[in-house]
Every structure is written in C-alpha cells, then in structure tokens.
Write a protein that holds these residues in place. Sequence first.
Motif, PDB file in Angstrom:
ATOM      1  N   ASN A 107       0.823  -1.210   0.000  1.00  0.00           N
ATOM      2  CA  ASN A 107       0.000   0.000   0.000  1.00  0.00           C
ATOM      3  C   ASN A 107       0.856   1.257   0.000  1.00  0.00           C
ATOM      4  OD1 ASN A 107      -2.844  -0.945   0.216  1.00  0.00           O
ATOM      5  ND2 ASN A 107      -2.089  -1.901   2.096  1.00  0.00           N
ATOM      6  N   ARG A 108       2.102   1.126   0.345  1.00  0.00           N
ATOM      7  CA  ARG A 108       2.984   2.273   0.509  1.00  0.00           C
ATOM      8  C   ARG A 108       3.819   2.540  -0.747  1.00  0.00           C
ATOM      9  NH1 ARG A 108       4.304   3.216   6.312  1.00  0.00           N
ATOM     10  NH2 ARG A 108       2.900   1.922   7.553  1.00  0.00           N
ATOM     11  N   SER A 109       4.229   3.777  -0.888  1.00  0.00           N
ATOM     12  CA  SER A 109       5.130   4.142  -1.989  1.00  0.00           C
ATOM     13  C   SER A 109       6.429   3.352  -1.867  1.00  0.00           C
ATOM     14  CB  SER A 109       5.431   5.641  -1.948  1.00  0.00           C
ATOM     15  OG  SER A 109       4.251   6.399  -2.000  1.00  0.00           O
ATOM     16  N   PHE A 110       7.055   3.059  -2.993  1.00  0.00           N
ATOM     17  CA  PHE A 110       8.290   2.267  -2.958  1.00  0.00           C
ATOM     18  C   PHE A 110       9.285   2.759  -3.999  1.00  0.00           C
ATOM     19  CE2 PHE A 110       5.552  -0.185  -5.925  1.00  0.00           C
ATOM     20  CZ  PHE A 110       6.385  -0.271  -7.024  1.00  0.00           C
ATOM     21  N   ILE A 111      10.544   2.420  -3.757  1.00  0.00           N
ATOM     22  CA  ILE A 111      11.611   2.585  -4.745  1.00  0.00           C
ATOM     23  C   ILE A 111      12.335   1.256  -4.857  1.00  0.00           C
ATOM     24  CG2 ILE A 111      13.828   3.667  -5.265  1.00  0.00           C
ATOM     25  CD1 ILE A 111      12.881   6.227  -4.092  1.00  0.00           C
ATOM     26  N   ALA A 149      13.057   2.187 -10.212  1.00  0.00           N
ATOM     27  CA  ALA A 149      11.598   2.126 -10.336  1.00  0.00           C
ATOM     28  C   ALA A 149      10.949   2.745  -9.107  1.00  0.00           C
ATOM     29  CB  ALA A 149      11.140   0.680 -10.508  1.00  0.00           C
ATOM     30  N   ILE A 150      10.110   3.740  -9.319  1.00  0.00           N
ATOM     31  CA  ILE A 150       9.414   4.429  -8.225  1.00  0.00           C
ATOM     32  C   ILE A 150       7.920   4.175  -8.349  1.00  0.00           C
ATOM     33  CG2 ILE A 150       8.834   6.676  -7.218  1.00  0.00           C
ATOM     34  CD1 ILE A 150      11.531   7.699  -8.022  1.00  0.00           C
ATOM     35  N   GLY A 151       7.343   3.556  -7.323  1.00  0.00           N
ATOM     36  CA  GLY A 151       5.909   3.334  -7.256  1.00  0.00           C
ATOM     37  C   GLY A 151       5.295   4.330  -6.293  1.00  0.00           C
ATOM     38  N   MET A 152       4.386   5.148  -6.767  1.00  0.00           N
ATOM     39  CA  MET A 152       3.830   6.246  -5.980  1.00  0.00           C
ATOM     40  C   MET A 152       2.435   5.912  -5.471  1.00  0.00           C
ATOM     41  SD  MET A 152       4.865   9.158  -4.936  1.00  0.00           S
ATOM     42  CE  MET A 152       4.368  10.738  -4.276  1.00  0.00           C
ATOM     43  N   ARG A 153       2.223   6.067  -4.164  1.00  0.00           N
ATOM     44  CA  ARG A 153       0.873   5.955  -3.595  1.00  0.00           C
ATOM     45  C   ARG A 153       0.157   7.291  -3.781  1.00  0.00           C
ATOM     46  NH1 ARG A 153      -1.906   7.609   0.810  1.00  0.00           N
ATOM     47  NH2 ARG A 153      -0.043   8.740   1.501  1.00  0.00           N
TER      48      ARG A 153
END
Length: 480
Positions: A107-111, A149-153
């Motif tokens: 559920n949280r933003s990740f790198i 890779a950046i995943g944004m919430r």
Amino acid sequence: MIGFVSRSLKRAALGVAGLILLIAVFRAWDVQSGPPLGPWHEFVPPELSVAQMDAADWPAWIGAEEVAFAAIRAAVTDRLPPGDRVPANRWFAGSPVNPGRLAHDWNRSFILEPDGPPVGAAVFLHGLTDAPYSLRHLAEAYRARGFLAIGMRMPGHGTVPGGLTEAVWEDWMAATRLAVRTARARVPAGPLHLVGYSNGGALALKHALDATEDSRLPRADRVVLVSPMVGVTAFARFAGLAGLPAFLPRFAKAAWLDILPEFNPFKFNSFPVNAARQTHRLTAALQAQLEALSRAGRLGALPPVLTFQSVVDATVSTPAILSRLYALLPENGSEVVLFDLNRSLKFGPLFTQGADAALSRILPAAPRRFAVTVVGNDGDGLAAVARRTPAGATIEQAQPLDLDWPRTVYSLSHVALPFPAWDGLYGGDPDPADAMGVALGAVAVRGERGVLVLDANHFARITWNPFFPYLLERLRGGMP
C-alpha cells in the motif's frame, strides 16, 4: 416571444430541479437499506496538500505517509468494535489479509533499486481505489533491466476508503510531479518512462502533456498506459447528484456508491461518490488539454505512447482511447495493443449481440499514424496470436505467441492486464511463495448462495492476464 422563451426556460429549470430532488429522495431512501458505514469509511487520514507536495522531496513524502498510516492504526485498527474484528476486515490486526501481517505492505510508496548504476528511471502510477501493489510486477521488470523504479501511492489511497471522500485529482497530479521530480533527481541522465494503470494512466498522460507546456517539468521519453482512463462512463459526470443527501448527517451513506466488505489487502472495495466525480474531472481536463494542444499543433513534442487495453472494458471507454487520444497523436512511434475476445467456437453463441463486433467498431481502417497489435485467437482454436499492423501500413504481421486462451476465459477485463497468473493475490495459479492472505484470482465460484462475503458475481471478473509474458516482452522492447 420573449415571454414565451422565459416561461419555457423557467419550466425547464423547474423540471431539472424536480429531477434532482427526485434523485436525492430516491438515494436517501435507498441508502437506508444498505450496510452501515465502518470506521474505515468515516475516518479521513492526514495527507499533504498540493502546495506541500510541490515543495516536498522523497523523504518528506515518506515521512508524511508514515503519519497517515500511524493515524489509521490509532483511529481505526486499535479502536475496532468487536463486531468488526473479523477475518474479512483488512483493518483487523488479526486478519490474514491485514497488510501488516504480509511480507511487504504494497500500500505504501516504494523505490526499487537496480543491481548496478541506473540506466534510467521509471515512475509507476496506480489506479483508483488501488495501491502501488498493482504495478509491482512491471516495476520489477524495469528494475531487472537496470532502471530505478518508483511506485507512488496516490493521496487518499492505500490507507482507508474514507480518504477518497476528500481527495481531488489535483492532489494526484501533485503526487505525480513529486514522483517524477524524485526520479529525475535520483537519475539525472538516461531515459525517463511514465507507466500508468487505469486512473494512473490519465495522470501519466497528463504529466507528459503538462511537460510540453511547462519547461520546469521533466519530460518523459516514453509513456506506457495500461487500461488507461482516457474516457469514463457518462454516469461519472453526474455522480455528484447521487451524493446530495449526504449533506444531512442522517444520510451520510449517500456519499458512497458501494459499501462492501474490505477483504482485499491492496484495494478498496467500497467506492465513494467523490471518487467517480474526480475521475470525470480528471478525464475532462485531460481531453480538453489534448484537443487544445492538437489544434495548436503541439502534440509533436509528446513522447511515444504504448497502450495495453482490453477490447471490452466495463470501467473505462476503449473507444475513447482510440478516438480521443490516438486519433490526435502525430506519427511518433506510438502503438496500441488490444486484447480481443476469445473467439473459439465454445463462446461464440454466448456473446451478447454486438460484443463479437466490438473490435471492428472501434478500430479505424488502416493505414493509421500509429501501430496496432491485436492479440486474439489463431483461427478457431485456443492458441493465441499477435497480429501487428505497423504505422502507415495496411498489411498485418502475425506472430504466434506460444500461449493459449484458458478454456474458461472469454475476455480480459479492466483489472486483469498488469497481473500474471502467478500473482499471489490476483493470479489464477498463485505462487505459494507470494502469499497475500487470500488468493482472489483462484477463487472458484461454485457453491451455494449466502456463503461468500460478497455475491459470486464479484469473483467472476478475471483478475489476471494469460498473455502477461507477451505484455512484458513488448514492455522490454522499449528499454535500453
């Protein structure tokens, strides 16, 4: 004559007012019979404002995100009444689908960091009511090829559904800018890709358009869209009317289109009226900007767009992707990959009238300024083939995929495209090492009524992509 027109306008206004009142009365009556609101519907966690996000760096964003999740633990999880402490409630600390009990809280933003120096950066933007989980497989594919890779919430997501009662699309655009700004700061050189799923597709595309008008914004070298929300159903335009009774505390439930059990650890099942309204506002702004830039002859600065889309989609408009986006694009290397129906003889007589002609209705005749690939059957059997027509050409090229349509699948769905069969939550053949507390994609809906927490129809929509290996192959084709 003037008096007649005035009386006609007055009657029309009274008619509209009467219709709105009728809708409000019906909604007020209808919501009283539904399930009650839970604490997760009523609590709105703190989020950064647009101005704060535009001034924030990545550590500040992660810090604010932790504050939001801590608020959820204090206001919802730690205060759940006994009746809500059940396995099917993701905010119950003892539930098998509580994200805190899983190996990673997506559920949280990740790198995701590559093994060596990054060759580029990619930003991943999830969909409405969704979480960064939905693009983790695509993010990992980029990481494996050397990308950061950046995943944004998105604000209002990942925490509790109540957050979506106040979030607006401008919040999501500010979060997108923050993620892209972070990506370019971490990787100053090399290609920058934007990857958006559903509502995140609209955000990715709009950022790319904004960057053509604002030199301060980093420009993407490639935009990848998965089931993008370029156009939505007409209902979204008028969804705000459904929430009118919610202005009275007694009818607070009218602010929700769906109030459902929350057993999915990485997606909300409940759906607020405001979420539908914001999708309409976002897509309206996106379409207006596309048309304005097209008239001004400025879409030539847009990077190539690669879109993956099911021919049939009950959430977004597939025709809008072709008529309101691709029809305006210059010849810049863009392509759309369409997943057709399973046209084996087993399903043919069962399609609704017109469904089997959906592809021919929406696809303009070749030659086109963009390439088109249609993934469908190889003849009448279950074997799959990709038929590609390059931009400017009229002859298609067929590529057997060494993949088959599952015998029980008649089409893909809006939610299926970014998930492989082995995904622990949505996959049809989930990997035991990827356990997510529940395997929704592998649920076999055969049994008696009243046993499952939701109607069996909820589980009938396919949640994984049998052609995911081909999607990855095409995705990697645009990486260095």
